[in-house]
Design a protein around this motif. Structure first.
Motif, PDB file in Angstrom:
ATOM      1  N   SER A  91       0.841  -1.192   0.000  1.00 34.16           N
ATOM      2  CA  SER A  91       0.000   0.000   0.000  1.00 34.16           C
ATOM      3  C   SER A  91       0.876   1.240   0.000  1.00 34.16           C
ATOM      4  CB  SER A  91      -0.896  -0.007   1.237  1.00 34.16           C
ATOM      5  OG  SER A  91      -0.093   0.009   2.406  1.00 34.16           O
ATOM      6  N   GLY A  92       0.282   2.344  -0.335  1.00 37.26           N
ATOM      7  CA  GLY A  92       1.042   3.595  -0.356  1.00 37.26           C
ATOM      8  C   GLY A  92       1.813   3.746  -1.647  1.00 37.26           C
ATOM      9  N   THR A  93       2.716   4.702  -1.659  1.00 39.06           N
ATOM     10  CA  THR A  93       3.431   5.019  -2.890  1.00 39.06           C
ATOM     11  C   THR A  93       4.738   4.264  -3.049  1.00 39.06           C
ATOM     12  OG1 THR A  93       4.487   6.879  -1.787  1.00 39.06           O
ATOM     13  CG2 THR A  93       2.451   7.328  -3.001  1.00 39.06           C
ATOM     14  N   THR A  94       5.127   3.487  -2.038  1.00 36.23           N
ATOM     15  CA  THR A  94       6.386   2.751  -2.128  1.00 36.23           C
ATOM     16  C   THR A  94       6.120   1.253  -2.050  1.00 36.23           C
ATOM     17  OG1 THR A  94       6.778   2.634   0.250  1.00 36.23           O
ATOM     18  CG2 THR A  94       7.514   4.635  -0.888  1.00 36.23           C
ATOM     19  N   THR A  95       7.173   0.473  -2.185  1.00 35.42           N
ATOM     20  CA  THR A  95       7.044  -0.982  -2.108  1.00 35.42           C
ATOM     21  C   THR A  95       6.971  -1.488  -0.681  1.00 35.42           C
ATOM     22  OG1 THR A  95       9.432  -1.238  -2.131  1.00 35.42           O
ATOM     23  CG2 THR A  95       8.311  -1.271  -4.259  1.00 35.42           C
ATOM     24  N   THR A  96       7.135  -0.588   0.300  1.00 34.06           N
ATOM     25  CA  THR A  96       7.215  -1.030   1.692  1.00 34.06           C
ATOM     26  C   THR A  96       5.940  -0.792   2.493  1.00 34.06           C
ATOM     27  OG1 THR A  96       8.165   1.092   2.367  1.00 34.06           O
ATOM     28  CG2 THR A  96       9.708  -0.667   1.763  1.00 34.06           C
ATOM     29  N   GLY A  97       4.835  -0.471   1.859  1.00 38.50           N
ATOM     30  CA  GLY A  97       3.583  -0.252   2.577  1.00 38.50           C
ATOM     31  C   GLY A  97       3.186  -1.486   3.374  1.00 38.50           C
ATOM     32  N   PRO A  98       2.576  -1.302   4.539  1.00 41.11           N
ATOM     33  CA  PRO A  98       2.270  -2.434   5.409  1.00 41.11           C
ATOM     34  C   PRO A  98       1.094  -3.310   4.940  1.00 41.11           C
ATOM     35  CG  PRO A  98       1.415  -0.419   6.356  1.00 41.11           C
ATOM     36  CD  PRO A  98       2.200  -0.020   5.139  1.00 41.11           C
ATOM     37  N   ASP A  99       0.214  -2.782   4.122  1.00 44.76           N
ATOM     38  CA  ASP A  99      -0.927  -3.543   3.619  1.00 44.76           C
ATOM     39  C   ASP A  99      -0.474  -4.260   2.352  1.00 44.76           C
ATOM     40  OD1 ASP A  99      -3.452  -4.533   3.079  1.00 44.76           O
ATOM     41  OD2 ASP A  99      -4.215  -2.640   2.293  1.00 44.76           O
ATOM     42  N   ARG A 100      -0.319  -5.582   2.397  1.00 47.54           N
ATOM     43  CA  ARG A 100       0.244  -6.346   1.281  1.00 47.54           C
ATOM     44  C   ARG A 100      -0.843  -7.035   0.467  1.00 47.54           C
ATOM     45  NH1 ARG A 100       4.587  -3.888   0.845  1.00 47.54           N
ATOM     46  NH2 ARG A 100       5.167  -5.430  -0.707  1.00 47.54           N
ATOM     47  N   ALA A 101      -0.575  -7.252  -0.799  1.00 48.38           N
ATOM     48  CA  ALA A 101      -1.493  -7.957  -1.690  1.00 48.38           C
ATOM     49  C   ALA A 101      -0.685  -8.708  -2.742  1.00 48.38           C
ATOM     50  CB  ALA A 101      -2.438  -6.974  -2.376  1.00 48.38           C
ATOM     51  N   ILE A 102      -1.184  -9.861  -3.142  1.00 47.56           N
ATOM     52  CA  ILE A 102      -0.575 -10.616  -4.228  1.00 47.56           C
ATOM     53  C   ILE A 102      -1.236 -10.130  -5.510  1.00 47.56           C
ATOM     54  CG2 ILE A 102      -0.128 -12.911  -5.190  1.00 47.56           C
ATOM     55  CD1 ILE A 102       1.030 -12.288  -2.327  1.00 47.56           C
ATOM     56  N   GLY A 103      -0.436  -9.871  -6.528  1.00 48.14           N
ATOM     57  CA  GLY A 103      -0.996  -9.377  -7.777  1.00 48.14           C
ATOM     58  C   GLY A 103      -0.127  -9.733  -8.949  1.00 48.14           C
ATOM     59  N   PHE A 104      -0.531  -9.241 -10.091  1.00 48.61           N
ATOM     60  CA  PHE A 104       0.118  -9.601 -11.339  1.00 48.61           C
ATOM     61  C   PHE A 104       0.220  -8.374 -12.234  1.00 48.61           C
ATOM     62  CE2 PHE A 104      -0.350 -13.987 -10.288  1.00 48.61           C
ATOM     63  CZ  PHE A 104      -1.489 -14.013  -9.501  1.00 48.61           C
ATOM     64  N   LEU A 105       1.301  -8.279 -12.950  1.00 46.05           N
ATOM     65  CA  LEU A 105       1.446  -7.256 -13.973  1.00 46.05           C
ATOM     66  C   LEU A 105       1.594  -7.990 -15.292  1.00 46.05           C
ATOM     67  CD1 LEU A 105       1.727  -4.283 -14.731  1.00 46.05           C
ATOM     68  CD2 LEU A 105       4.189  -4.539 -14.454  1.00 46.05           C
ATOM     69  N   SER A 106       0.742  -7.651 -16.222  1.00 50.47           N
ATOM     70  CA  SER A 106       0.727  -8.332 -17.507  1.00 50.47           C
ATOM     71  C   SER A 106       1.099  -7.380 -18.619  1.00 50.47           C
ATOM     72  CB  SER A 106      -0.665  -8.902 -17.780  1.00 50.47           C
ATOM     73  OG  SER A 106      -1.033  -9.806 -16.786  1.00 50.47           O
ATOM     74  N   SER A 107       1.572  -7.946 -19.706  1.00 53.69           N
ATOM     75  CA  SER A 107       1.881  -7.151 -20.885  1.00 53.69           C
ATOM     76  C   SER A 107       1.679  -8.007 -22.118  1.00 53.69           C
ATOM     77  CB  SER A 107       3.319  -6.629 -20.833  1.00 53.69           C
ATOM     78  OG  SER A 107       4.228  -7.695 -20.980  1.00 53.69           O
ATOM     79  N   SER A 108       1.640  -7.378 -23.270  1.00 53.16           N
ATOM     80  CA  SER A 108       1.422  -8.128 -24.501  1.00 53.16           C
ATOM     81  C   SER A 108       2.603  -9.038 -24.809  1.00 53.16           C
ATOM     82  CB  SER A 108       1.177  -7.173 -25.671  1.00 53.16           C
ATOM     83  OG  SER A 108       2.294  -6.322 -25.835  1.00 53.16           O
ATOM     84  N   GLY A 109       3.753  -8.795 -24.195  1.00 56.41           N
ATOM     85  CA  GLY A 109       4.928  -9.611 -24.464  1.00 56.41           C
ATOM     86  C   GLY A 109       5.275 -10.581 -23.358  1.00 56.41           C
ATOM     87  N   GLY A 110       4.375 -10.831 -22.421  1.00 48.42           N
ATOM     88  CA  GLY A 110       4.714 -11.724 -21.305  1.00 48.42           C
ATOM     89  C   GLY A 110       3.486 -12.308 -20.658  1.00 48.42           C
ATOM     90  N   THR A 111       3.414 -12.169 -19.350  1.00 47.17           N
ATOM     91  CA  THR A 111       2.295 -12.713 -18.576  1.00 47.17           C
ATOM     92  C   THR A 111       0.973 -12.186 -19.125  1.00 47.17           C
ATOM     93  OG1 THR A 111       3.698 -12.738 -16.610  1.00 47.17           O
ATOM     94  CG2 THR A 111       1.323 -12.887 -16.255  1.00 47.17           C
ATOM     95  N   GLN A 112       0.069 -13.091 -19.441  1.00 48.96           N
ATOM     96  CA  GLN A 112      -1.261 -12.709 -19.920  1.00 48.96           C
ATOM     97  C   GLN A 112      -2.331 -12.963 -18.870  1.00 48.96           C
ATOM     98  OE1 GLN A 112      -2.183 -11.468 -23.232  1.00 48.96           O
ATOM     99  NE2 GLN A 112      -0.047 -10.934 -23.007  1.00 48.96           N
ATOM    100  N   SER A 113      -2.140 -13.989 -18.052  1.00 46.62           N
ATOM    101  CA  SER A 113      -3.078 -14.319 -16.972  1.00 46.62           C
ATOM    102  C   SER A 113      -2.279 -14.566 -15.704  1.00 46.62           C
ATOM    103  CB  SER A 113      -3.876 -15.591 -17.285  1.00 46.62           C
ATOM    104  OG  SER A 113      -4.818 -15.363 -18.283  1.00 46.62           O
ATOM    105  N   GLY A 114      -2.790 -14.038 -14.601  1.00 44.65           N
ATOM    106  CA  GLY A 114      -2.215 -14.332 -13.298  1.00 44.65           C
ATOM    107  C   GLY A 114      -3.250 -15.064 -12.480  1.00 44.65           C
ATOM    108  N   ASN A 115      -2.849 -16.139 -11.815  1.00 43.22           N
ATOM    109  CA  ASN A 115      -3.769 -16.979 -11.063  1.00 43.22           C
ATOM    110  C   ASN A 115      -3.335 -17.077  -9.613  1.00 43.22           C
ATOM    111  OD1 ASN A 115      -5.266 -17.903 -13.458  1.00 43.22           O
ATOM    112  ND2 ASN A 115      -3.350 -18.901 -13.968  1.00 43.22           N
ATOM    113  N   LEU A 116      -4.281 -16.933  -8.707  1.00 43.92           N
ATOM    114  CA  LEU A 116      -4.039 -17.086  -7.283  1.00 43.92           C
ATOM    115  C   LEU A 116      -4.900 -18.245  -6.803  1.00 43.92           C
ATOM    116  CD1 LEU A 116      -2.691 -15.963  -4.710  1.00 43.92           C
ATOM    117  CD2 LEU A 116      -4.657 -14.452  -4.464  1.00 43.92           C
ATOM    118  N   TYR A 117      -4.273 -19.241  -6.168  1.00 42.50           N
ATOM    119  CA  TYR A 117      -4.951 -20.471  -5.765  1.00 42.50           C
ATOM    120  C   TYR A 117      -4.952 -20.614  -4.255  1.00 42.50           C
ATOM    121  CZ  TYR A 117      -3.556 -21.806 -10.546  1.00 42.50           C
ATOM    122  OH  TYR A 117      -3.356 -21.850 -11.890  1.00 42.50           O
TER     123      TYR A 117
END
Length: 155
Positions: A91-117
């Motif tokens: 959370s917040g503007t930096t990578t060190t925010g205390p509220d964490r989340a798992i996520g995915f960044l996709s692009s046309s040249g790489g990851t197209q789907s991100g899955n959380l199980y």
């Protein structure tokens, strides 16, 4: 960079007992947040959780082939040149925010789907008559996708 983002949450209801599964409570609720994974780019996911990335859009992988750690870290000010993959977002503007989340960044040249199980286990000895599952989704960045963004849940 053309950005696409998709998350698939898969819940595997296991028939046999196994280590690391989330016990389904007969009454009350069970919750999971990811704040405890820390801020590392290669953070280990909470027990019974895995993630994967697929190179084809809207593609479901398997729990057994998924990984138990993130690959990258990010925050709200994620660079437009950030690499695609499985992220530990803060959370917040930096990578060190205390509220964490798992996520995915996709692009046309790489990851197209991100899955959380998540792997669940009914170890109560009583048949389930119902199960209510809720989840929150947050989207960051101004990515575009002519097909739109999709969040799906499978079981």
């Amino acid at each position: 960079m053309h950005v696409r983002f998709a998350v698939l949450l898969t819940l595997a209801l296991a028939a046999l007992p196994a280590a690391g599964q989330i016990a389904i409570p007969i009454s009350g609720s069970s919750t999971q947040n990811f704040d405890g994974i820390g801020t590392s780019a290669t953070a280990t996911l909470s027990a019974s959780w895995k993630a994967d990335k697929q190179s084809a859009a809207r593609t479901l992988g398997t729990f057994s082939a998924a990984v138990t750690a993130t690959e990258r870290q990010g925050g709200a000010n994620l660079s437009s040149a950030a690499s695609n993959g499985i992220y530990n977002f803060g959370s917040g503007t930096t990578t060190t925010g205390p509220d964490r989340a798992i996520g995915f960044l996709s692009s046309s040249g790489g990851t197209q789907s991100g899955n959380l199980y998540a792997q669940l286990q009914n170890n109560s000895g009583t048949a389930l008559t119902g199960l209510t599952i809720t989840y929150d989704v947050e989207k960051y960045r101004n990515g575009s996708n002519a097909a739109g963004f999709r969040f799906q849940m499978f079981y």
